[in-house]
Design a protein around this motif. Structure first.
Motif, PDB file in Angstrom:
ATOM      1  N   THR A 107       8.384  -8.100   3.895  1.00 48.93           N
ATOM      2  CA  THR A 107       8.918  -8.247   5.198  1.00 48.93           C
ATOM      3  C   THR A 107       8.047  -7.335   6.197  1.00 48.93           C
ATOM      4  N   TYR A 108       8.131  -7.850   7.551  1.00 48.52           N
ATOM      5  CA  TYR A 108       7.145  -7.576   8.650  1.00 48.52           C
ATOM      6  C   TYR A 108       8.179  -7.097   9.744  1.00 48.52           C
ATOM      7  N   ASP A 109       7.638  -5.923  10.362  1.00 48.17           N
ATOM      8  CA  ASP A 109       8.191  -5.155  11.179  1.00 48.17           C
ATOM      9  C   ASP A 109       7.801  -5.866  12.728  1.00 48.17           C
ATOM     10  N   VAL A 110       8.228  -7.102  12.884  1.00 46.22           N
ATOM     11  CA  VAL A 110       7.743  -7.902  13.927  1.00 46.22           C
ATOM     12  C   VAL A 110       8.856  -8.044  15.155  1.00 46.22           C
ATOM     13  N   HIS A 111       8.538  -7.929  16.274  1.00 54.02           N
ATOM     14  CA  HIS A 111       9.416  -8.142  17.372  1.00 54.02           C
ATOM     15  C   HIS A 111       9.040  -8.961  18.572  1.00 54.02           C
ATOM     16  N   LYS A 129      -9.114 -27.205   4.761  1.00 53.49           N
ATOM     17  CA  LYS A 129      -9.725 -26.247   3.890  1.00 53.49           C
ATOM     18  C   LYS A 129      -9.171 -26.170   2.583  1.00 53.49           C
ATOM     19  N   ARG A 130      -7.862 -26.458   2.513  1.00 49.45           N
ATOM     20  CA  ARG A 130      -7.187 -26.425   1.460  1.00 49.45           C
ATOM     21  C   ARG A 130      -6.917 -24.786   1.154  1.00 49.45           C
ATOM     22  N   HIS A 131      -6.597 -24.129   1.980  1.00 47.95           N
ATOM     23  CA  HIS A 131      -6.752 -22.523   1.690  1.00 47.95           C
ATOM     24  C   HIS A 131      -5.608 -22.009   2.523  1.00 47.95           C
ATOM     25  N   ILE A 132      -4.660 -21.064   1.794  1.00 48.51           N
ATOM     26  CA  ILE A 132      -3.754 -20.245   2.624  1.00 48.51           C
ATOM     27  C   ILE A 132      -4.285 -18.858   2.854  1.00 48.51           C
ATOM     28  N   HIS A 133      -4.170 -18.636   4.269  1.00 52.13           N
ATOM     29  CA  HIS A 133      -4.476 -17.324   4.763  1.00 52.13           C
ATOM     30  C   HIS A 133      -3.246 -16.410   4.913  1.00 52.13           C
ATOM     31  N   PRO A 134      -3.256 -15.348   4.276  1.00 52.45           N
ATOM     32  CA  PRO A 134      -2.244 -14.226   4.625  1.00 52.45           C
ATOM     33  C   PRO A 134      -2.069 -13.894   6.214  1.00 52.45           C
ATOM     34  N   VAL A 135      -0.869 -13.771   6.540  1.00 50.00           N
ATOM     35  CA  VAL A 135      -0.880 -13.193   8.227  1.00 50.00           C
ATOM     36  C   VAL A 135      -0.039 -12.177   8.183  1.00 50.00           C
ATOM     37  N   LEU A 136      -0.418 -10.937   8.697  1.00 48.50           N
ATOM     38  CA  LEU A 136       0.597  -9.907   8.646  1.00 48.50           C
ATOM     39  C   LEU A 136       0.662  -9.149  10.160  1.00 48.50           C
ATOM     40  N   ARG A 137       1.794  -9.085  10.521  1.00 39.28           N
ATOM     41  CA  ARG A 137       1.853  -8.329  11.968  1.00 39.28           C
ATOM     42  C   ARG A 137       3.156  -7.578  12.220  1.00 39.28           C
ATOM     43  N   VAL A 138       2.884  -6.539  12.709  1.00 37.96           N
ATOM     44  CA  VAL A 138       4.051  -5.555  13.022  1.00 37.96           C
ATOM     45  C   VAL A 138       3.934  -5.159  14.532  1.00 37.96           C
TER      46      VAL A 138
END
Length: 428
Positions: A107-111, A129-138
């Motif tokens: 879970t991500y502390d996103v506002h 590209k058949r690729h999954i990129h992680p995305v993290l944001r707080v």
């Protein structure tokens, strides 16, 4: 339009624009085609020496440059103070790096915020590209600042390999810090670096997600002096204690893996292994000299006190003094002069790339060469092992393993290796 270096600039770019990209990144323009600009690196770094960026990325980069944006000195990345954005290139460290397919486990502390984000957590799926990129944001509680790990923007586009006139487009993860406030370049970079270090530390210890900032590892062009290999393989004559042998071998293994400061410490420990024996040998030699003196009288207290004083001074010798004694006893002045007669590209001069250490001047008649070398070796050792947060050490800060200085230790490695070999050979 021809460049000053002989390479033809692309027709849809001005010469000044290409020069601006060169200055902002430390690159050197080579050639171009309709889709890509090819650059060479001015320095040897962790990246390829030659690579390309898409023309579209170059346009975005130029727009940022026109607003005062540009690369960093210490890290791979980009600072655009006017846009309130700092972007760092990052490394994914081992199996602890987050994968796109597992990013939704967190879970991500996103506002809600006012920043422009290209991607949303937990991942971005590149169908082409058949690729999954992680995305993290707080997001900070006041919603003024966001810290994000996501695919790189054009501002932080890496130089990509170009093979057979084709390139493999890729968008490695970068760490972006977005600010509401518009700050000066130095201030925004300082704040972003503090946040990036804190975020990566907590990802590591709290979430077991391992990333690190990519330092700008620039190696100076230093002349290499290859020692010709002896063609005669002989039955061994040099006795090497097990500890010294293991440490010397470790320095080679670490060097092959770019061990940097650990390589230096392993070689230093080879010298350290011989401190006690050589120091005792020197102490005995001084006592015998006193005993052989024509005015020595065992019945006079003053004569006996000379022996006691000599022993006490020997017992209280500092590590730096023991190192100097070791080099004076085991390494000939001729061997040192031979080493420093080689071209080291100014590495050992006062303005060399390593700060906080003694420069070496073979022509200095006031201080023996062995003493100068001992000071430098010991000071460098201290910069590596001492990380005290103390104002007393502000002029000689810790030498970080990922710093530019660490990357430029090559001639000091060669010096220490030569010293270690000479000491081992002398102690037979």
């Amino acid at each position: 339009m021809p460049s000053t270096d002989g390479a033809a600039f692309p027709s849809d770019f001005e010469a000044a624009e290409i020069k601006a990209i060169e200055r902002a990144n430390g690159w050197r323009f080579a050639e171009s085609n309709a889709d890509y600009l090819t650059f060479e690196l001015n320095h040897v770094t962790w990246r390829r020496e030659v690579g390309v960026i898409p023309v579209e990325a170059a346009r975005v980069m130029l727009n940022s440059i026109s607003q005062g944006g540009g690369g960093m000195d210490e890290f791979e990345g980009w600072v655009d103070a006017k846009a309130g954005l700092v972007e760092f290139s990052i490394s994914m460290d081992g199996i602890g790096a987050l994968r796109g397919s597992t990013a939704d486990r967190f879970t991500y502390d996103v506002h809600p915020c006012h920043h422009s984000h290209e991607f949303e957590p937990p991942h971005f799926e590149d169908e082409i590209k058949r690729h999954i990129h992680p995305v993290l944001r707080v997001t900070s509680r006041d919603r003024s600042t966001c810290v994000e790990i996501s695919p790189s923007s054009p501002l932080c586009a890496p130089l990509m390999p170009l093979e057979d006139n084709r390139t493999r487009d890729r968008r490695p993860a970068t760490l972006k810090v977005h600010f509401d406030a518009r700050l000066e370049r130095d201030e925004i970079l300082h704040k972003a670096l503090d946040l990036a270090n804190s975020f990566l530390f907590e990802l590591n210890v709290r979430n077991r997600i391992l990333y690190s900032l990519r330092p700008k590892l620039e190696r100076l062009a230093v002349t290499r002096h290859a020692i010709p290999a002896n063609r005669d393989v002989r039955f061994p004559k040099i006795a090497v204690p097990q500890d010294a042998a293991a440490l010397f071998a470790a320095s080679q293994q670490l060097s092959a893996r770019d061990g940097s400061v650990l390589t230096y410490l392993s070689l230093y420990q080879v010298l350290e292994h011989y401190f006690p024996a050589v120091h005792r040998r020197e102490a005995v030699r001084k006592v015998r000299r006193i005993l052989r003196s024509v005015d020595f009288d065992e019945h006079r207290d003053s004569s006996v006190m000379k022996i006691l004083s000599s022993v006490e001074r020997s017992h209280g010798a500092s590590e730096g003094e023991q190192l100097r004694t070791l080099l004076e006893e085991c390494v000939s002045d001729a061997k040192l002069k031979d080493f420093f007669s080689l071209d080291h590209s100014g590495h050992f001069n006062r303005n060399g790339p390593i700060s906080g250490v003694n420069p070496i001047n073979p022509k200095n008649e006031k201080e023996p060469l062995a003493s100068q070398v001992a000071k430098r070796v010991y000071q460098l050792r201290n910069r590596i092992v001492h990380a005290k947060d103390d104002v007393r050490f502000s002029e000689s800060k810790v030498l970080l393993p990922t710093s530019r200085e660490a990357c430029n230790l090559g001639p000091d490695f060669h010096l220490l290796r030569m010293l270690a070999i000479e000491v081992i050979v002398d102690n037979q």
